[in-house]
Design a protein around this motif. Structure first.
Motif, short mmCIF file in Angstrom:
data_model
loop_
_atom_site.label_atom_id
_atom_site.label_comp_id
_atom_site.label_asym_id
_atom_site.label_seq_id
_atom_site.Cartn_x
_atom_site.Cartn_y
_atom_site.Cartn_z
N ARG A 71 0.73 -1.46 0.42
CA ARG A 71 -0.27 0.54 0.14
C ARG A 71 0.58 1.77 0.04
NH1 ARG A 71 -2.78 -0.18 5.29
NH2 ARG A 71 -3.32 -1.99 4.42
N LEU A 72 2.11 0.95 0.83
CA LEU A 72 3.08 2.16 0.42
C LEU A 72 3.48 2.65 -0.71
CD1 LEU A 72 3.92 4.55 2.79
CD2 LEU A 72 6.11 3.07 3.25
N MET A 73 3.42 1.24 -1.22
CA MET A 73 4.79 1.96 -2.04
C MET A 73 3.58 2.03 -3.55
SD MET A 73 6.89 -1.33 -2.52
CE MET A 73 7.47 -1.82 -4.12
N ARG A 74 2.03 1.34 -3.17
CA ARG A 74 1.65 2.00 -4.35
C ARG A 74 1.24 3.41 -3.80
NH1 ARG A 74 -1.66 -2.39 -3.19
NH2 ARG A 74 -3.23 -1.44 -1.91
N LYS A 80 6.06 0.96 -8.99
CA LYS A 80 5.81 1.57 -10.69
C LYS A 80 6.85 0.81 -11.43
CE LYS A 80 3.07 5.83 -10.74
NZ LYS A 80 3.50 7.85 -10.79
N THR A 81 6.46 0.47 -12.41
CA THR A 81 8.00 0.05 -13.48
C THR A 81 8.43 1.20 -14.30
OG1 THR A 81 6.74 0.19 -15.12
CG2 THR A 81 6.89 -2.16 -14.07
N SER A 82 9.71 1.05 -15.22
CA SER A 82 10.99 2.24 -15.34
C SER A 82 10.06 2.87 -16.70
CB SER A 82 11.33 1.56 -15.97
OG SER A 82 11.46 0.37 -17.12
N GLU A 83 8.65 1.92 -17.07
CA GLU A 83 8.17 2.11 -18.01
C GLU A 83 6.50 3.12 -17.92
OE1 GLU A 83 6.86 3.40 -22.23
OE2 GLU A 83 8.56 2.11 -21.40
N GLN A 84 7.05 2.77 -17.06
CA GLN A 84 5.36 3.94 -15.93
C GLN A 84 6.43 5.15 -15.70
OE1 GLN A 84 4.29 1.04 -13.32
NE2 GLN A 84 1.82 0.62 -14.15
N TRP A 85 7.33 4.96 -15.27
CA TRP A 85 8.00 6.18 -15.16
C TRP A 85 8.06 7.32 -16.00
CZ3 TRP A 85 8.25 8.26 -10.60
CH2 TRP A 85 8.05 7.61 -9.62
N ARG A 86 8.82 6.42 -17.07
CA ARG A 86 9.03 6.67 -18.83
C ARG A 86 7.47 7.79 -18.70
NH1 ARG A 86 11.37 2.40 -20.30
NH2 ARG A 86 13.86 2.36 -19.38
#
Length: 103
Positions: A71-74, A80-86
């Protein structure tokens, strides 16, 4: 008679072990058994149940910690994946460009 003293006499001797009374025998057996540690089935069973309960408690605690961490990570975005970060970075850059054009 003097020669009689010099002769070796042989006798059959009946060797009998020490006689033990039933009371002594029982006392002796009990005394020997008192020195031997015997496992108690009830103690072993209760110890096994205690360890099982402890393992279940630890597993439940680990599950709760895992759920809190996920929950904390969300909420912080760490999951997130690297693609989501990009993609998020690209969206932010687009927003910045739009604001710069306005002002």
């Amino acid at each position: 008679m003097s020669t009689a003293w010099n002769q070796t006499l042989r006798m059959k001797i009946l060797a009998v072990g020490p006689s033990m009374t039933p009371e002594y025998s029982q006392w002796h057996d009990q005394r020997v058994n008192d020195n031997i540690l015997m496992s108690n089935l009830e103690t072993a069973r209760s110890l096994e149940e205690h360890l099982q309960n402890k393992a279940e408690e630890d597993l439940d605690s680990l599950k709760m910690d895992y759920k809190k961490l996920r929950r904390l990570m969300r909420t912080t975005g760490l999951g997130k994946t690297s693609e989501q970060w990009r993609q998020e970075i690209q969206e932010e850059k687009t927003k910045v460009d739009q604001w710069e054009k306005k002002f």
